[in-house]
Design a protein around this motif. Structure first.
Motif, PDB file in Angstrom:
ATOM      1  N   SER A 273       4.152 -55.869   4.740  1.00 44.97           N
ATOM      2  CA  SER A 273       5.289 -55.541   5.610  1.00 44.97           C
ATOM      3  C   SER A 273       6.544 -56.316   5.234  1.00 44.97           C
ATOM      4  N   THR A 274       6.388 -57.452   4.549  1.00 43.65           N
ATOM      5  CA  THR A 274       7.570 -58.188   4.081  1.00 43.65           C
ATOM      6  C   THR A 274       8.147 -57.587   2.800  1.00 43.65           C
ATOM      7  N   GLN A 277       9.931 -52.216   3.851  1.00 50.23           N
ATOM      8  CA  GLN A 277      10.476 -52.087   5.204  1.00 50.23           C
ATOM      9  C   GLN A 277      10.254 -50.669   5.732  1.00 50.23           C
ATOM     10  N   LYS A 302       3.310 -54.582  12.045  1.00 48.78           N
ATOM     11  CA  LYS A 302       4.571 -53.837  12.081  1.00 48.78           C
ATOM     12  C   LYS A 302       4.390 -52.364  11.722  1.00 48.78           C
TER      13      LYS A 302
END
Length: 555
Positions: A273-274, A277, A302
């Motif tokens: 997730s980092t 996006q 996320k």
């Protein structure tokens, strides 16, 4: 028009997929050879390949391109396949899930036991996790985790497994609990819920001591050797079995295994997730069969929109390979290319073929005009029904075309099916199939689950009403049935709802112990006669075993 064949598997779960333009037909070897997971096959992918060619009326020379994941090189003779194209194993997994998803872009996570060998090594170092990004008609790999086969298990003298592998980690737990290799992980998942319900966390920290979570999505899992998971937990289990109830100890170990798997998997998702996006996630690889953790992803990460391919294990790489072949043999286009054929990819069997099979056995059958109502009535009276319709499902789940069905309100039904029909462990949960429009009424569902990809909690007020599909932890591996994808099964559920007020049926795979899911009408009849299933529905034909018609379901 192009004719593309994708073949898939590794050292098990061989399969073939024929793609004619975007029309897909596929089957796994095991459905034809009748050997589960096609273990020790002497001709991997050949039975399924011939099935697909025969169905389409083609010869091998009519095929334009044959694609295979490169892991198959260890078991197939490439000279058998003219001009075969080899593609990275995890990449075919990635293609299978991203290009069957509804997303224009998505993060992709592939987790399994082991994939392709790292080039320049002797083959002992292999990919175990792949991070990728899917955008429009492209997939880009952004990172990988690798494992190796170092270390020996001196205490158990067992096989050395791939390190740094979530799939091999869970396999080690299954084998430690004597539940088996390929069939074991699913059993661990069901058993773990008992450990969770007991609140027995005693083995989690000991198991985590074998694992290090590292930056950039990396992790170390020490499976082999003196301090490795295999030998350590063999001794732990042996010692505790002498002092306490063995079932509770095994449930606690399974629970620890599930908790640790989730810790590592959420570590990989946090990293992913980092890097990407998006709220969209596509999962594949054998670990994606863990529907218990899949159901938690939208709530704990996320990623809010999760797509799990209907055949995330190695057989699904046949579909991924064929899609890779299609995209790489197509003209460049700005149009979004996706494959939404669903899992019903086998060939259908005609009414004439069904009647021939029934007559060859000498079974008495009827062809009722109100078939759906009659079957729903029999189900409501406590009968188990083998439901055989249309094309067979590709993948490990029976999704309403090769299913054993029962009334989920019947508190005795789960034990009856596990013990007397499937002949398997009593603790195994059974799944619900529900009309898609009512999924959120009965389950704490974040999204629809058309192919049993997710475990959701049964809403508490329905626990006593639906005892045979409510597991000990209150969860259920849900199948949301849509009219568009499976109108026949949908109609049966509607009829059951009209009689009982409940739009849900218990659904488990139509097979008996040790055999794959049935493919042909003859196999369906054999399984029916060799088991305690009460009713068989083959297409539009109904076969009912003799029983006391005054019996009423205890609900």
């Amino acid at each position: 028009m192009s004719n593309i064949i994708g073949i898939g598997g590794s050292i098990h779960d061989f399969a073939s997929c024929l793609l004619i333009d975007k029309q897909m037909n596929a089957i796994e070897d095991e459905r034809i050879t009748r050997v589960r997971h096609a273990i020790n096959s002497s001709n991997p992918c050949q039975p399924s390949l011939q099935y697909c060619l025969n169905w389409a009326g083609l010869q091998l020379e009519d095929i334009d391109t044959i694609i295979a994941n490169d892991d198959l090189l260890q078991v197939i003779d490439p000279h058998v396949y003219p001009d075969i194209v080899l593609v990275n194993h995890h990449l075919t997994h990635a293609y299978s899930t991203f290009f069957t998803s509804p997303f224009e872009e998505a993060a992709i996570l592939v987790l399994d036991g082991a994939g392709s060998k790292l080039s320049g090594t002797n083959g002992d170092i292999r990919e175990t996790t792949t991070y990728a990004y899917g955008n429009k008609n492209d997939v880009t790999v952004i990172n990988r985790v690798f494992g190796d086969l170092k270390g020996k298990n001196y205490v158990t003298k067992s096989e050395t497994l791939m390190s740094n592998s979530i799939g091999e980690f869970y396999r080690a737990i299954a084998e430690n609990l004597e539940l088996g290799w390929l069939v074991g992980p699913g059993k661990v998942m069901g058993l773990s819920s008992y450990g969770a319900s007991f609140g027995d966390d005693r083995f989690i920290s000991e198991m985590m001591s074998c694992i290090k979570l590292l930056p950039e999505g990396q992790f170390k899992i020490n499976i082999n050797g003196e301090k490795g998971l295999i030998d350590k937990f063999f001794q732990i289990r042996q010692n505790y079995h002498k002092k306490e109830d063995p079932f509770r100890i095994d449930a606690a170990i399974a629970h620890a295994g599930q908790v640790v798997l989730e810790k590592v998997l959420f570590h990989t998702l946090d990293y992913l997730s980092t890097k990407i996006q998006t709220k969209n996630l596509c999962l594949a690889g054998g670990v994606a069969l863990n529907s218990l953790v899949n159901g938690k992803i939208p709530f704990l990460t996320k990623f809010k929109n999760v797509h799990v391919f209907f055949a995330p294990g190695d057989s699904g790489t046949a579909i991924g390979a064929s899609i890779w072949g299609y995209l790489n043999n197509s003209n460049q286009t700005d149009d979004l290319i996706r494959f939404h054929s669903g899992p019903f990819l086998g060939r259908p069997y005609s009414s004439d073929e069904i009647v021939t099979a029934l007559n060859s056995i000498g079974l008495t059958y009827t062809q009722p005009v109100d078939l759906y109502h009659q079957v729903a009535h029999l189900l409501s009276r406590g009968r188990t029904v083998a439901w055989y319709q249309g094309s067979s499902e590709f993948g490990p789940r029976a999704l309403g075309n090769r299913s054993i069905l029962a009334d989920p309100r019947n508190s005795l039904m789960r034990d009856h099916i596990n013990s007397n029909i499937k002949h398997r462990e009593w603790f195994r949960p059974l799944a619900p199939a529900v009309l898609d429009s009512t999924t959120a009424v009965y389950f704490d569902a974040h999204c629809l689950s058309h192919w049993m990809q997710f475990v959701w909690h049964v809403r508490k007020k329905f626990h006593k009403i639906l005892p045979s599909i409510t597991h000990v932890d209150g969860g259920a591996r849900v199948q949301s049935v849509s009219k568009d994808e499976n109108p026949s099964f949908y109609t049966l559920l509607e009829n059951f709802q009209q009689i009982t007020g409940i739009p849900i049926l218990l659904n488990t795979s139509f097979n008996i112990k040790g055999e794959p899911i049935v493919e042909t009408p003859y196999e369906a009849i054999h399984a029916f006669l060799e088991s305690q299933i009460d009713v068989l529905v083959l297409g539009e034909f109904l076969v009912v075993k003799k029983f006391d018609l005054t019996f009423k379901s205890p609900i």
